[in-house]
Scaffold this motif. Structure first.
Motif, PDB file in Angstrom:
ATOM      1  N   UNK A  68      70.414   4.560 116.412  1.00 18.40           N
ATOM      2  CA  UNK A  68      68.898   5.153 116.047  1.00 18.40           C
ATOM      3  C   UNK A  68      67.808   4.791 117.107  1.00 18.40           C
ATOM      4  N   UNK A  69      68.206   3.802 117.763  1.00 20.54           N
ATOM      5  CA  UNK A  69      67.282   3.181 118.969  1.00 20.54           C
ATOM      6  C   UNK A  69      67.444   4.316 120.023  1.00 20.54           C
ATOM      7  N   UNK A  70      68.664   4.854 120.430  1.00 14.65           N
ATOM      8  CA  UNK A  70      68.993   5.799 121.422  1.00 14.65           C
ATOM      9  C   UNK A  70      68.044   6.910 121.264  1.00 14.65           C
ATOM     10  N   UNK A  71      67.981   7.248 120.053  1.00  9.03           N
ATOM     11  CA  UNK A  71      67.144   8.400 119.745  1.00  9.03           C
ATOM     12  C   UNK A  71      65.462   8.218 120.094  1.00  9.03           C
ATOM     13  N   UNK A  72      65.133   6.935 119.719  1.00  9.02           N
ATOM     14  CA  UNK A  72      63.844   6.521 119.943  1.00  9.02           C
ATOM     15  C   UNK A  72      63.625   6.425 121.329  1.00  9.02           C
ATOM     16  N   UNK A  73      64.583   5.771 122.248  1.00 11.05           N
ATOM     17  CA  UNK A  73      64.505   5.915 123.642  1.00 11.05           C
ATOM     18  C   UNK A  73      64.292   7.263 124.232  1.00 11.05           C
ATOM     19  N   UNK A  74      65.092   8.320 123.566  1.00 12.04           N
ATOM     20  CA  UNK A  74      64.919   9.827 123.866  1.00 12.04           C
ATOM     21  C   UNK A  74      63.410  10.471 123.536  1.00 12.04           C
ATOM     22  N   UNK A  75      62.944   9.866 122.594  1.00 11.91           N
ATOM     23  CA  UNK A  75      61.627  10.409 122.452  1.00 11.91           C
ATOM     24  C   UNK A  75      60.707   9.713 123.496  1.00 11.91           C
ATOM     25  N   UNK A  76      60.730   8.437 123.797  1.00 16.87           N
ATOM     26  CA  UNK A  76      59.873   8.189 124.865  1.00 16.87           C
ATOM     27  C   UNK A  76      60.217   8.644 126.112  1.00 16.87           C
ATOM     28  N   UNK A  77      61.413   8.794 126.364  1.00 13.17           N
ATOM     29  CA  UNK A  77      61.751   9.580 127.910  1.00 13.17           C
ATOM     30  C   UNK A  77      61.206  11.085 127.834  1.00 13.17           C
ATOM     31  N   UNK A  78      61.155  11.775 126.722  1.00  7.47           N
ATOM     32  CA  UNK A  78      60.403  13.050 126.692  1.00  7.47           C
ATOM     33  C   UNK A  78      59.061  13.032 126.945  1.00  7.47           C
ATOM     34  N   UNK A  79      58.241  11.881 126.526  1.00  6.30           N
ATOM     35  CA  UNK A  79      57.054  11.932 126.759  1.00  6.30           C
ATOM     36  C   UNK A  79      56.819  11.712 128.361  1.00  6.30           C
ATOM     37  N   UNK A  80      57.706  11.098 128.797  1.00  2.00           N
ATOM     38  CA  UNK A  80      57.566  10.937 130.423  1.00  2.00           C
ATOM     39  C   UNK A  80      58.079  12.190 131.262  1.00  2.00           C
ATOM     40  N   UNK A  81      58.497  13.104 130.496  1.00  6.53           N
ATOM     41  CA  UNK A  81      59.023  14.173 131.185  1.00  6.53           C
ATOM     42  C   UNK A  81      60.268  14.031 132.108  1.00  6.53           C
ATOM     43  N   UNK A  82      60.958  13.136 131.660  1.00  5.20           N
ATOM     44  CA  UNK A  82      62.253  12.739 132.343  1.00  5.20           C
ATOM     45  C   UNK A  82      63.087  13.733 131.311  1.00  5.20           C
ATOM     46  N   UNK A  83      63.241  14.959 131.687  1.00  3.16           N
ATOM     47  CA  UNK A  83      64.035  16.041 130.772  1.00  3.16           C
ATOM     48  C   UNK A  83      65.393  15.387 130.753  1.00  3.16           C
ATOM     49  N   UNK A  84      66.048  15.620 131.869  1.00  6.62           N
ATOM     50  CA  UNK A  84      67.398  15.346 131.849  1.00  6.62           C
ATOM     51  C   UNK A  84      67.926  14.051 131.036  1.00  6.62           C
ATOM     52  N   UNK A  85      67.425  12.997 131.292  1.00  3.70           N
ATOM     53  CA  UNK A  85      67.621  11.662 130.314  1.00  3.70           C
ATOM     54  C   UNK A  85      67.192  11.963 129.170  1.00  3.70           C
ATOM     55  N   UNK A  86      66.215  12.787 128.898  1.00  3.67           N
ATOM     56  CA  UNK A  86      65.982  12.673 127.286  1.00  3.67           C
ATOM     57  C   UNK A  86      67.016  13.626 126.537  1.00  3.67           C
ATOM     58  N   UNK A  87      67.303  14.825 127.171  1.00  2.00           N
ATOM     59  CA  UNK A  87      68.434  15.400 126.672  1.00  2.00           C
ATOM     60  C   UNK A  87      69.798  14.699 126.352  1.00  2.00           C
TER      61      UNK A  87
END
Length: 416
Positions: A310-329
């Motif tokens: 679940x934390x991995x998904x939370x990190x993905x949302x934070x990365x999405x906000x930072x527009x680090x698209x590849x890492x968020x995907x």
């Protein structure tokens, strides 16, 4: 003599729960789903125009008139609720018992009824049962979404509060703690439906009761969830402040609760575009969550969903906000691959985030495929948050690939 429950749809617990909670939009939607009737036909039964039925179902019109309520109850053949509210139709003392699977033995059921009706002494078995019932409702909400359960949980909280007068010693603390947990769950469901004022009021009540009961985990959790609400409204600074309050103002919390507060602060910094601080706190939160996962038995029951995945998904949302698209995907894909199917509402949310990240990364074909696949679940259990995220994705797609953006908009319109 009290009228017996009407046959057919009124034997269904979801419809009874909506009626018990006076959620007339849910009553009409559920009644039509169970009977297959159109809005026009239901309108004929209750003496309303089809447009009025539609407005009530969508929450655009509130039923405040006793005359309209009487027409709805009479026209739909609803059971008589005049005596003792939810128990007028022979239900168990807590409306939610109808949804809870196997109930307690007859002696325990009688004790719950006795406590509510005559202020008899509360016992530990009764509270254990209500604890289990609340846990089952939390898991039901993962699948059904919040709307069908609001009326149930309001009635259940009333039952818990009624028990306080007859509780003694440590059991009184347990009643207050249980009331705090119910209020927190009601706050979460109001937040899920974007009812900001109601959510804040319930969180404040939950926090007050948690402090009274000496429950540091719940006190911190209410602050965490208020931070989440601020984040969902784009209020980054308030999100950070509330998350930091959850981290430091409630000593003695579990590792999981502490990890949730830390990642919530990280998401607030990410929303502000502060990448270094966001990543620092995410790394700290990950270390805390790894330690928490070694002893899940130490976590409070409402943290059942929170795990390293679940934390991995939370990190993905934070990365999405930072527009680090590849890492968020990558992060959202990894988290979703391990998420159980029973988390229907949350899976819909994270899939919409993945679609957004794919669109931001320029992977418009994949973004469209993910987004269109999740539209039915987002419409059924993900409004308004997942639904709004799909509209954001449609806007990103339209900028990058107008044809695919139009395709997603068309798919969304089919469910509007």
């Amino acid at each position: 003599m009290d009228r017996e429950p009407a046959p057919g749809p009124w034997s269904h617990p979801q419809l009874l729960a909506a009626l018990g909670g006076q959620d007339w939009g849910a009553v009409l939607r559920t009644y039509r789903k169970l009977t297959g009737l159109s809005q026009t036909k239901v309108g004929e039964l209750v003496g309303l125009a089809q447009s009025d039925v539609s407005d009530i179902e969508r929450g655009r019109r509130q039923v405040t008139s006793s005359e309209v309520r009487a027409r709805l109850v009479g026209g739909l053949g609803a059971p008589d609720q005049r005596r003792d509210g939810a128990r007028a139709h022979g239900a168990a003392p807590v409306v939610g018992l109808a949804l809870s699977g196997p109930g307690p033995d007859e002696d325990l059921l009688a004790r719950v009824a006795s406590v509510v009706d005559s202020r008899s002494r509360v016992d530990a078995d009764t509270l254990d049962w209500l604890d289990r019932l609340l846990a089952e409702h939390r898991r039901a909400e993962d699948v059904l979404g919040s709307r069908p359960l609001v009326g149930v949980m309001r009635q259940q909280l009333r039952t818990v509060v009624d028990m306080y007068a007859s509780a003694r010693g440590p059991l009184a603390d347990r009643v207050v703690r249980l009331a705090s947990e119910h209020a927190q769950f009601l706050a979460w469901m109001a937040q899920d439906q974007d009812q900001t004022a109601a959510a804040l009021a319930w969180y404040d009540r939950s926090h007050e009761w948690a402090l009274e009961a000496g429950d540091a985990d719940m006190a911190a959790t209410t602050l965490n969830m208020k931070a989440h609400q601020a984040w969902s409204k784009g209020r980054a600074t308030r999100c950070v402040r509330l998350a930091e309050a959850a981290r430091w103002s409630c000593p003695g919390t579990s590792l999981g609760v502490r990890g949730m507060a830390t990642q919530m602060a990280a998401r607030g910094h990410a929303l502000k575009g502060e990448a270094d601080e966001a990543h620092r706190l995410l790394d700290e939160a990950q270390a805390i969550m790894s330690r928490a996962a070694e002893h899940p038995e130490d976590e409070p029951p409402w943290m059942y969903f929170y795990s390293p995945n679940w934390f991995t998904l939370q990190r993905g949302m934070a990365t999405l906000h930072l527009h680090d698209w590849s890492a968020a995907v990558d992060q959202l894909t990894a988290g979703l691959s391990a998420m159980p199917d029973e988390y229907r509402r949350d899976k819909a949310w994270f899939r919409t985030c993945l679609a957004h990240a794919l669109a931001g990364a320029g992977e418009t074909g994949q973004a469209l495929a993910v987004a269109t696949a999740v539209v039915p679940d987002a419409a059924a259990v993900g409004r308004p948050h997942s639904w709004n995220e799909l509209h954001t994705t449609a806007a990103v797609l339209t900028r990058r690939s107008p044809a695919r953006g139009r395709q997603l908009v068309a798919a969304l319109r089919d469910f509007d």
